[in-house]
Write an enzyme that holds these catalytic residues in place. Structure first.
Site: not given
Length: 366
Positions: A33, A54, A61-63, A78, A122-123, A181, A323
């Site tokens: 973002g 990256d 959900s990124n869009l 990306k 982002d972290n 997050c 699993c």
């Protein structure tokens, strides 16, 4: 007529400022973002070489905020997808893609050839790692961050008596102090604003234009349409937290997460095995456990055996575990992350019971 004509006629910038941009080499950490708008405006302004670091792939959900991508880019790496867009728009710009996550083992060499670093990660772990690397290498660092409706940007490691990220936040937060997050949320326009401000500061640093946002943090409140600044001074005690040399840096644990093991979809997990080097998918179920499933691209190592002897992970960078339902793989991923903080270790969401698993695809085909 030059595409930079409107920049050339600017007082205090002119052709000399443009030439400085053309010679510049800028590394952008994260094509998310914050990185997307920063990348777009740096390329549009004529920065000669832009590196994009990256290791993630594009998800739906990124869009809402990562505006270099669209539906056609889903599941693409990306860095590659962003590079393709920028190369198409501005073929006179040299785009270098680093299709991997930065770690203490690779970041110093990667950033060596760049003049300036923009951190749009982002972290917290990546932010502290990038900051420490920039201090060790003497690189100016422009950092942006957002949280819900607020954003901030500053220029670190620049000018007289420079400050760095640890002068602002000397000690990393613990896992239980970091919001989940997946629950914080964001309006896409906010990282667009902050990322654009990051690009503006980078252009000023490179060209010498105006007053750089050094030793200050600029905050933006989207709800109240307000900006305000906070001045910073070097914190003498914060320096003890920065590794004193390259060896110490490589041995530093920057694994600071929100306490939740990251999940990965089946589509992205299988994409990694085909497209990315040094990645593996491991079936951690017990021998002869139902349902039966086998693939030549997937290893079978029972969970207890893997936790007792995880040596096979030494030579890989990215590990995906699955699993039957995803519960055991979450627990295994959590334990393995503590042993290998420098690696990307994820749990495949839903396991073999998930509708998108290869097992269900095999059943549908038969």
């Amino acid at each position: 007529m030059s595409r930079f004509e409107r920049q050339h006629i600017l007082p205090e910038f002119g052709t000399s400022g443009q030439k400085k941009l053309k010679k510049a080499r800028i590394l952008v950490v994260g094509a998310g973002g914050l990185g997307c708008p920063a990348l777009l405006y740096l390329a549009a302004a004529g920065v000669g070489t832009i590196g994009i670091a990256d290791g993630d792939t594009v998800s739906l959900s990124n869009l809402n905020r990562q505006t270099l991508f669209g539906y056609g880019d889903l599941e693409k790496l990306k860095a590659i997808a962003a590079g393709e867009v920028l190369n198409q728009k501005y073929p006179d710009i040299n785009i270098e893609t680093i299709n991997e996550y930065l770690t203490p083992d690779n970041i110093l060499e990667i950033m060596e050839k760049y003049d300036l670093v923009l951190d749009g990660s982002d972290n917290f772990g990546t932010r502290y790692m990038v900051n420490d690397a920039c201090v060790l290498r003497g690189k100016p660092l422009i950092m942006g961050a957002i949280y819900q409706y607020e954003g901030q940007v500053t220029v670190f490691n620049y000018g007289e008596e420079p400050v760095n990220y640890r002068d602002l936040y000397p000690v990393p937060p613990s896992a239980d102090e970091i919001p989940n997050c997946s629950e914080t949320g964001v309006l896409g326009v906010l990282p667009g604003i902050i990322g654009t401000l990051m690009a503006a500061e980078a252009i000023k640093v490179i060209s010498g234009l105006g007053k750089v946002l050094a030793n200050k943090v600029l905050f933006y409140d989207l709800l109240n349409s307000g900006f305000y600044e906070v001045s910073l001074k070097p914190n003498l005690s914060s320096g003890k937290n920065i590794p004193e040399n390259e060896v110490a840096f490589r041995n530093t644990d920057y694994n600071i997460t929100c306490g939740v093991v990251e999940k990965i979809t089946w589509e992205n997990a299988l994409h990694w095995t085909c497209q990315a080097e040094n990645s593996i998918v491991i079936d951690i179920r017990e021998p002869n456990e139902e349902p039966e499933f086998s693939s030549h691209t997937i290893l079978k190592i029972p969970m207890n055996d893997l936790l007792k002897d995880p040596g096979i992970l030494e030579e890989v960078d990215t590990v995906m575990l699955f699993c039957k339902s995803g519960q055991r793989s979450m627990q295994a991923a959590k334990e393995l992350r503590q042993r290998f903080p420098e690696k990307e270790i994820r749990s495949v969401e839903g396991g073999l019971q998930h509708p998108s698993s290869p097992l269900n695809n095999q059943n549908n085909e038969s």
